[in-house]
Write a protein that holds these residues in place. Structure first.
Motif, PDB file in Angstrom:
ATOM      1  N   LYS A 141      61.871 -69.287 -19.458  1.00 51.78           N
ATOM      2  CA  LYS A 141      60.456 -69.147 -19.118  1.00 51.78           C
ATOM      3  C   LYS A 141      60.110 -67.741 -18.640  1.00 51.78           C
ATOM      4  O   LYS A 141      58.961 -67.319 -18.723  1.00 51.78           O
ATOM      5  CB  LYS A 141      60.079 -70.169 -18.037  1.00 51.78           C
ATOM      6  N   ASP A 159      61.582 -62.784  -5.661  1.00 54.40           N
ATOM      7  CA  ASP A 159      60.330 -63.464  -5.302  1.00 54.40           C
ATOM      8  C   ASP A 159      59.365 -63.470  -6.482  1.00 54.40           C
ATOM      9  O   ASP A 159      58.689 -64.479  -6.749  1.00 54.40           O
ATOM     10  CB  ASP A 159      59.691 -62.777  -4.094  1.00 54.40           C
ATOM     11  N   GLU A 170      58.127 -66.869  -8.426  1.00 59.19           N
ATOM     12  CA  GLU A 170      56.699 -67.216  -8.493  1.00 59.19           C
ATOM     13  C   GLU A 170      56.271 -67.510  -9.920  1.00 59.19           C
ATOM     14  O   GLU A 170      55.532 -68.472 -10.186  1.00 59.19           O
ATOM     15  CB  GLU A 170      55.860 -66.061  -7.925  1.00 59.19           C
ATOM     16  N   VAL A 171      56.731 -66.697 -10.866  1.00 63.64           N
ATOM     17  CA  VAL A 171      56.385 -66.948 -12.265  1.00 63.64           C
ATOM     18  C   VAL A 171      57.040 -68.235 -12.757  1.00 63.64           C
ATOM     19  O   VAL A 171      56.438 -69.013 -13.508  1.00 63.64           O
ATOM     20  CB  VAL A 171      56.804 -65.752 -13.142  1.00 63.64           C
ATOM     21  N   PHE A 193      58.162 -71.012 -11.016  1.00 63.45           N
ATOM     22  CA  PHE A 193      57.765 -72.283 -10.401  1.00 63.45           C
ATOM     23  C   PHE A 193      56.253 -72.491 -10.351  1.00 63.45           C
ATOM     24  O   PHE A 193      55.796 -73.635 -10.254  1.00 63.45           O
ATOM     25  CB  PHE A 193      58.333 -72.372  -8.979  1.00 63.45           C
ATOM     26  N   THR A 194      55.470 -71.433 -10.383  1.00 61.80           N
ATOM     27  CA  THR A 194      54.010 -71.578 -10.310  1.00 61.80           C
ATOM     28  C   THR A 194      53.287 -71.097 -11.560  1.00 61.80           C
ATOM     29  O   THR A 194      52.073 -71.304 -11.674  1.00 61.80           O
ATOM     30  CB  THR A 194      53.456 -70.800  -9.101  1.00 61.80           C
ATOM     31  N   SER A 195      54.005 -70.430 -12.469  1.00 65.89           N
ATOM     32  CA  SER A 195      53.417 -69.896 -13.713  1.00 65.89           C
ATOM     33  C   SER A 195      52.350 -68.845 -13.445  1.00 65.89           C
ATOM     34  O   SER A 195      51.518 -68.577 -14.306  1.00 65.89           O
ATOM     35  CB  SER A 195      52.820 -71.030 -14.561  1.00 65.89           C
ATOM     36  N   ARG A 196      52.362 -68.259 -12.270  1.00 67.02           N
ATOM     37  CA  ARG A 196      51.418 -67.182 -11.953  1.00 67.02           C
ATOM     38  C   ARG A 196      52.076 -65.838 -12.220  1.00 67.02           C
ATOM     39  O   ARG A 196      53.221 -65.596 -11.816  1.00 67.02           O
ATOM     40  CB  ARG A 196      50.977 -67.272 -10.488  1.00 67.02           C
ATOM     41  N   THR A 197      51.350 -64.970 -12.895  1.00 60.32           N
ATOM     42  CA  THR A 197      51.887 -63.658 -13.274  1.00 60.32           C
ATOM     43  C   THR A 197      51.152 -62.515 -12.575  1.00 60.32           C
ATOM     44  O   THR A 197      51.099 -61.402 -13.092  1.00 60.32           O
ATOM     45  CB  THR A 197      51.791 -63.482 -14.796  1.00 60.32           C
ATOM     46  N   ASP A 198      50.580 -62.802 -11.411  1.00 57.78           N
ATOM     47  CA  ASP A 198      49.827 -61.751 -10.705  1.00 57.78           C
ATOM     48  C   ASP A 198      50.737 -60.605 -10.265  1.00 57.78           C
ATOM     49  O   ASP A 198      50.339 -59.443 -10.300  1.00 57.78           O
ATOM     50  CB  ASP A 198      49.117 -62.346  -9.481  1.00 57.78           C
TER      51      ASP A 198
END
Length: 449
Positions: free
Chosen positions: A239, A325, A329-330, A332-337
């Motif tokens: 992923k 970190d 974050e990418v 487990f949360t699929s956030r790419t900020d």
């Protein structure tokens, strides 16, 4: 243990047993009739995903697998014994394809998942099954069915959540050995890693994920240069991809930005889907002096593309926590900020536009000043020219307007005079009548007198 991730095998299921032709022959029993038993079923070939396996090495040297046939039927109503299925253990993540057509038959991505690759033949019926009231002594039986056979190609794609990418000797093996308990080979020469390595990473809050370290990719890998890009199949299921950049790379023409662009180009040649996965860019080997000198230009170059760079040192552990970190974050949360940064390229066009606008204003002001100096002479000439021509035009216009009026007046004047003369004549002619009328009463009155 040797790592094998692609093999070609031949499998054949067992044939079914034939039915028996037999008759009951016992003392004191007349016309016992048919009693031939049925044949047993042949064994099938079944693949089972085993999470304890990580290689297809067992199938490299044993490529033919045949299941047992079913037993034949016997007399006295005895059926043949069915053969057991052949169980083939494969690692989780194995793809099974048809060698001839290339069709994907199954993806064994779950532990314990099963797939029947070749089904065993069915056992034949004995002659006791064909006895009827009109045919009491059948002397025939049914043969068993043939088992299926097929040539398969097994491909292994490791099940990993995070994949490590980079040029040879970029520090991938050191990275996975620091964040997990994996102990791959680490040396100071390229292509140290020849096979993929898996490591279990224990993160915060009892969270964990699997990281895969694959051999290095170089320019031309899609054409077979180096070890090729066949190992990229092991990160297709990932992923998140961690792109390690060797900031201390030495060699002719080696630059961090060029390495980044080359590896992304190779990913696109292999699979557009793989190239579109989220990438965490890590600038490695900051413990070297020349690496810190190259960090600034490299970070600024990727910032123009909106990509954030995480400076790390796998040898000393510097910056590793911030990198992990971002990966977690990418994952487990699929956030790419955290993978992107504000692009400064938006301000540059404004400055250019402002400078262009100032240049245009200066040019227009200069043009206006030059035009203002030349304008009086042109305006004076323009004023003099119409002053000379305007009276002539006006005089001609007046003459042209007066002549037709005069003619009209001359032409119309006689008509008016004639009308006046006619009226005068009429009045002159009528006047004596009035006078006569006025005089007549006087004469009459005078007569009466």
């Amino acid at each position: 243990m040797k790592f094998v991730d692609e093999v070609r095998i031949y499998v054949k299921a067992g044939d079914g047993g034939n039915g028996a032709v037999a008759f009951r022959r016992e003392k004191f029993i007349e016309r016992g009739g048919p009693n031939g038993g049925d044949g047993g079923n042949g064994g099938s070939v079944v693949f089972v995903a085993n999470p304890q396996l990580t290689t297809l090495l067992d199938y490299r040297y044993q490529q033919h697998h045949r299941a047992k046939n079913g037993e034949h039927g016997m007399g006295s109503d005895c059926n043949g014994h069915g053969a057991e299925d052949m169980i083939l253990q494969v690692p989780v993540g194995t793809l099974i394809r048809n060698e001839q057509t290339g069709e994907l038959l199954v993806d064994l991505s779950d532990p314990g998942q099963q797939y029947v690759a070749a089904k065993g033949g069915r056992g034949g019926l004995g002659n006791m099954n064909f006895a009827t009231s009109t045919r009491q002594t059948p002397r025939f039986a049914q043969d068993g069915g043939k088992g299926e056979e097929v040539t398969l190609r097994l491909e292994l794609k490791l099940l990993a959540d995070v994949g490590l990418l980079g040029f040879p000797n970029a520090g991938k093996s050191t990275f996975i050995s620091r964040v997990s308990r994996a102990r791959p080979k680490v040396a100071d020469y390229p292509f140290t890693t020849l096979v993929p390595n898996l490591g279990m990473v224990q993160y915060k809050d009892n969270l964990s994920f699997v990281m895969a370290d694959i051999p290095g990719i170089i320019e031309g890998a899609s054409e077979g240069v180096g070890l090729g890009h066949q190992f990229l199949r092991h990160v297709e299921r990932c992923k998140v991809l961690v792109h390690l950049i060797d900031m201390g790379a030495e060699g002719e023409g080696r630059k961090p930005l060029d390495d980044f662009n080359i590896l992304n180009a190779e990913l696109k040649k292999y699979s557009a889907e793989l190239a579109s996965k989220p990438q965490v860019v890590a600038a490695n080997k900051l413990d070297l002096t020349e690496a810190r000198e190259r960090l600034g230009p490299f970070t600024e170059a990727l910032r123009r593309k909106g990509i954030r760079v995480y400076p790390v040192s796998c040898a000393t552990g510097e910056g590793m926590q911030a990198l992990m970190d971002a990966v977690a974050e990418v994952l487990f949360t699929s956030r790419t900020d955290k993978l992107h940064v504000e692009m400064p390229a938006k301000k540059a066009p404004a400055k250019k536009a402002a400078s262009k606008a100032l240049a245009k204003k200066a040019a227009t002001q200069a043009a206006r000043k030059g035009a203002a100096k030349k304008a009086p002479a042109k305006k004076a000439a323009a004023k003099k020219a119409p002053a000379k021509k305007a009276p002539a035009k006006k005089a001609a216009a007046k003459k042209s307007s007066r002549k037709p009026v005069a003619k009209k007046a001359v032409r119309k004047a006689p008509a008016k005079k004639a009308a006046r003369k006619a009226l005068a004549k009429k009045t002159v002619r009528k006047a004596p009548a009035k006078k006569a009328a006025r005089k007549a009463p006087v004469k009459k009155s005078g007569g009466r007198r």
